[in-house]
Design an enzyme around this catalytic site. Structure first.
Site, short mmCIF file in Angstrom:
data_model
loop_
_atom_site.label_atom_id
_atom_site.label_comp_id
_atom_site.label_asym_id
_atom_site.label_seq_id
_atom_site.Cartn_x
_atom_site.Cartn_y
_atom_site.Cartn_z
N GLY A 232 -34.64 62.54 11.11
CA GLY A 232 -34.87 62.60 9.66
C GLY A 232 -34.75 61.23 9.05
N ASN A 233 -34.73 61.15 7.75
CA ASN A 233 -34.54 59.86 7.09
C ASN A 233 -33.73 60.03 5.82
OD1 ASN A 233 -36.43 60.28 4.78
ND2 ASN A 233 -37.90 60.47 6.46
N ARG A 234 -33.47 58.94 5.14
CA ARG A 234 -32.50 58.96 4.05
C ARG A 234 -33.11 59.20 2.68
NH1 ARG A 234 -29.38 53.56 4.64
NH2 ARG A 234 -28.20 54.42 2.89
N SER A 235 -34.36 59.63 2.63
CA SER A 235 -34.97 59.85 1.31
C SER A 235 -34.28 61.01 0.61
CB SER A 235 -36.45 60.16 1.50
OG SER A 235 -37.00 60.60 0.29
#
Ligand code: CTP
Length: 447
Positions: A232-235
């Site tokens: 995933g990512n930190r958005s």
């Protein structure tokens, strides 16, 4: 509606997954709060994947957001399924020793409990008394279903079927139902048969984008690796949500497609804003292609994973005896933005204005602004919103700094010698981006 779905530790927790799906299909926003012991039956990843919302069980997670009070305060409805004998007892006693019981104590929203336990436990005088007291306090405690229990025994104690719990929710919140009223905290009308809480149709704003259709993507994509892990990512989705709210405030018919978000949706949801949630980049692509076909404007604020695990492991990946580290092979995801620009240019159909985003860190030898300009030309979109990112810049913050870069058509020419530069809240950035895109849309249609 905003619903909190509490899940306590019983084998019937698996049926709550079906209930969650039914609630989501109706468009409700559902925050799942499992008790720690219920995670022995159904893990957090399942709840997060199906609700599309972060899931915590302890009051010590997400402390800065005061989740143990906030979730209960903001809910329009709280459901607990299954409610075990222990959970009923703790609720009756007003205990607050995990996130679910704290939420039950903090909420003023209507609360529905669907018990599940062995017949002897249900008929024990302690449980009988607990249920009577909770009902007296105005909580709805359903009678359990009668039938086969976990072991060989049968009798009253089975969790009511998810469809029956859902029917009870509809009955209570539907017109004429006991809870067809104002939710005490939010003052929102709970409308019958409507999946999301919406404003009155005649309050739909008129503005610069009246009669236009706008699609906005927000949040991060999540690529599953095995049943419990993902890339995933930190958005957080904050900027995309602000953009969708601004386009709706300007009168557009807006579809907001969210990946995983960690931010609040506008509350109440404007009547001209529809929210759809997805998980992976491929799901996002399908949703964008369908929604953008008849749209005037597309704003791609989502942080899309460029790669996904090439193989999804059906079972959890385990450590091996030989001490070898697993190797994760990745494969490319589609570039949704570039692909959509190509399709539109080839067919002449699709959004007249396409806006991309570029979060760049740059490095010692490259200026991030230059990277963004190259990206604008590479992607072929009309506008590109550039922001600098780093460890403590932008992700999840309310403040941002952006530059709106423009290109002239697909000729590879950069426009705007002096690009719009905004330093301020994500809302202010959204006003500038939607305003610039609306201006461009008006200009293209005058050509
Ligand atoms: N984007 C997309 N599909 C992808 C990756 C990105 O549609 N698979 C969109 C994003 O929504 C954003 C824009 O493209 O609007 C730029 O995203 P970014 O991740 O910065 O671009 P990349 O193509 O991944 O560029 P690079 O890897 O070179 O940084």
């Amino acid at each position: 509606m905003r619903i909190v779905l509490g899940v306590s530790g019983g084998i019937a927790a698996y049926k709550a997954v079906i209930l969650l799906r039914l609630l989501r299909e109706d468009g409700h926003q559902v925050d799942v709060i499992p008790t720690p012991s219920s995670l022995e039956f159904i893990g957090r990843a399942t709840w997060e994947a199906i609700s599309g919302r972060p899931v915590t069980t302890s009051v010590f997670e997400g402390v800065e957001q005061v989740r143990h009070v906030r979730l209960g305060q903001e809910a329009d409805l709280v459901i607990v399924a299954p409610a075990t004998a222990d959970l009923l007892a703790r609720t009756r006693a007003g205990m607050a020793d995990d996130l679910l019981t704290s939420t039950l104590l903090a909420t003023e929203a209507p609360t529905l409990m669907a018990p599940a336990m062995h017949t002897e436990m249900w008929q024990n005088p302690a449980t009988v008394e607990n249920v009577a007291v909770l009902r007296e306090r105005g909580l709805q405690v359903m009678d359990p279903a009668v039938g086969r229990l976990t072991g060989k025994d049968s009798g009253p104690g089975r969790l009511p079927e998810p469809e029956d719990i859902k029917a009870r929710v509809d009955e209570l919140t539907g017109e004429g139902g006991q809870w067809y009223a104002r939710s005490p905290r939010s003052g929102l009308e709970l409308h019958p048969g409507v999946g999301v809480v919406q404003g009155e149709p005649d309050t739909a704003p008129s503005g610069r984008l009246s009669g236009r259709t706008v699609v906005v993507t927000a949040g991060g994509s999540r690529e599953p690796l095995d049943p419990v892990r993902y890339l995933g990512n930190r958005s957080s989705g904050k900027q995309g949500i602000a953009l969708a709210a601004e386009a709706a405030a300007q009168g557009a018919e807006v579809t907001l497609i969210t990946g995983i978000i960690d931010a609040e949706l506008p509350h109440p949801l404007p009547v001209n804003l529809t929210v759809q949630s997805v998980e992976t980049a491929q799901q996002l692509q399908q949703a964008v292609l369908a929604a953008a076909e008849h749209a005037d404007m597309l704003i791609m604020a989502a942080a899309v994973a460029d790669f996904r695990p090439a193989d999804y492991a059906q079972a959890k990946i385990k450590k091996t005896e030989d001490g070898q580290n697993p190797v994760i092979t990745l494969e490319r995801n589609p570039d949704i933005l570039a692909d959509l620009v190509r399709r539109r240019n080839a067919s002449g159909r699709g959004p007249g204005v396409i806006v991309g985003f570029a979060a760049e860190t740059g490095d010692e030898s490259t200026d991030p602004l230059e990277l963004a300009q190259q990206k604008l030309l590479r992607k072929g979109c009309e506008l590109l919103v550039f922001n600098r990112v780093g460890e403590d810049l932008v992700f999840g913050q309310d403040q941002t700094e952006i530059q709106i870069l423009a290109s002239f058509g697909a000729q590879g020419v950069l426009g705007d010698a002096d690009p719009v530069h905004v330093t301020g809240s994500k809302r202010e950035a959204a006003v500038a981006v939607v305003g610039r895109a609306a201006q461009l849309l008006e200009a293209t249609q005058q050509l």
